[in-house]
Design an enzyme around this catalytic site. Structure first.
Site, mmCIF file in Angstrom:
data_model
loop_
_atom_site.group_PDB
_atom_site.id
_atom_site.type_symbol
_atom_site.label_atom_id
_atom_site.label_comp_id
_atom_site.label_asym_id
_atom_site.label_seq_id
_atom_site.Cartn_x
_atom_site.Cartn_y
_atom_site.Cartn_z
ATOM 1 N N CYS A 164 0.831 -1.205 0.000
ATOM 2 C CA CYS A 164 0.000 0.000 0.000
ATOM 3 C C CYS A 164 0.869 1.260 0.000
ATOM 4 C CB CYS A 164 -0.982 -0.044 1.161
ATOM 5 S SG CYS A 164 -2.349 1.136 0.996
ATOM 6 N N HIS A 179 -3.698 -5.049 0.529
ATOM 7 C CA HIS A 179 -3.188 -5.384 1.866
ATOM 8 C C HIS A 179 -3.107 -6.895 2.038
ATOM 9 C CE1 HIS A 179 -2.850 -1.519 4.000
ATOM 10 N NE2 HIS A 179 -3.749 -1.123 3.122
ATOM 11 N N GLU A 198 -1.432 -8.573 4.104
ATOM 12 C CA GLU A 198 -1.379 -8.973 5.520
ATOM 13 C C GLU A 198 -2.763 -9.235 6.088
ATOM 14 O OE1 GLU A 198 -2.285 -4.626 5.946
ATOM 15 O OE2 GLU A 198 -1.210 -5.905 4.520
#
Length: 231
Positions: free
Chosen positions: A111, A212, A214
């Site tokens: 990001c 994202h 994660e």
């Protein structure tokens, strides 16, 4: 065999925990968990100190998400919706990514991390993506990830990592790349044309995504980063 040491940049923000309310270096734990599950040794890297000696002690680097990069870094005036700018973090991370690229350190941008990479290489950003694409699907609500498919360029490193040409991923961003920086190849787009991934030509492993990873259970990007390290 020792685990490769993977540095992960972090936020510096006011935070509350137990009985304390203080300025804190902090990072969503999902980053740490993904790196550990991928076989790396995660180390949180705050925006302080000299980046050059640091990259010599790392086996890989992740530039994590965060607030907006100051638009003066890429020659623009601030948009009314540009916010959470932390100049000290911009300074530190631009220096860190340049030192990492000079050394050839395996690198993953997430990001904001993709945007820092782009600016370090002379690129620019769209400061408020809804003005460009006409919708807010990339950041549907404060503190809530949206989901959106992205198309991966056939034959790209990113496509090979996922083993497919379309992935459904977690989004939370209101800015995105406009003009790619020198040496970057765009390797993924959203359906609305937003640039969603880039790779740096002539680098052992430099991949960055606008989404994202994660926030998802799968760890393909983190595993690929760890595989390309050599502790």
């Amino acid at each position: 065999m020792s685990r490769p040491v993977i540095g992960i940049t972090c936020y510096v923000e006011p935070a509350r925990f137990t009985v304390w309310e203080v300025t804190t270096a902090l990072l969503p734990y999902d980053y740490v968990d993904h790196v550990a599950r991928a076989g790396g040794q995660p180390v949180i890297v705050p925006p302080a100190g000299d980046p050059a000696p640091l990259v010599e002690r790392l086996d890989g680097l992740i530039l994590a998400g965060g607030g907006d990069v100051g638009p003066e870094r890429y020659g623009q005036e601030p948009h009314p919706r540009t916010g959470y700018v932390r100049p000290f973090r911009d300074d530190a991370e631009l220096g860190l990514v340049r030192a990492a690229l000079e050394r050839g350190l395996p690198f993953l941008g997430v990001c904001r991390g993709m945007q820092i990479l782009n600016i370090a290489l002379g690129g620019t950003l769209h400061q408020h993506l809804p003005d460009v694409v006409g919708h807010s699907g990339h950041a549907p609500a404060p503190g809530s990830h949206g989901r959106m498919p992205v198309r991966l360029a056939p034959g790209s490193r990113t496509s090979k990592i996922f083993g497919t040409e379309t992935v459904d991923v977690a989004h939370y961003h209101h800015q995105a790349l406009d003009r790619p920086g020198e040496g970057l190849t765009v390797t993924a787009h959203a359906e609305d044309g937003t640039i969603e991934a880039v790779e740096l030509d002539e680098h052992p492993f430099a991949v960055a995504v606008q989404w994202h990873p994660e926030a998802d259970d799968e760890s393909a990007l983190f595993e690929a980063l760890v595989r390309h390290t050599s502790p």
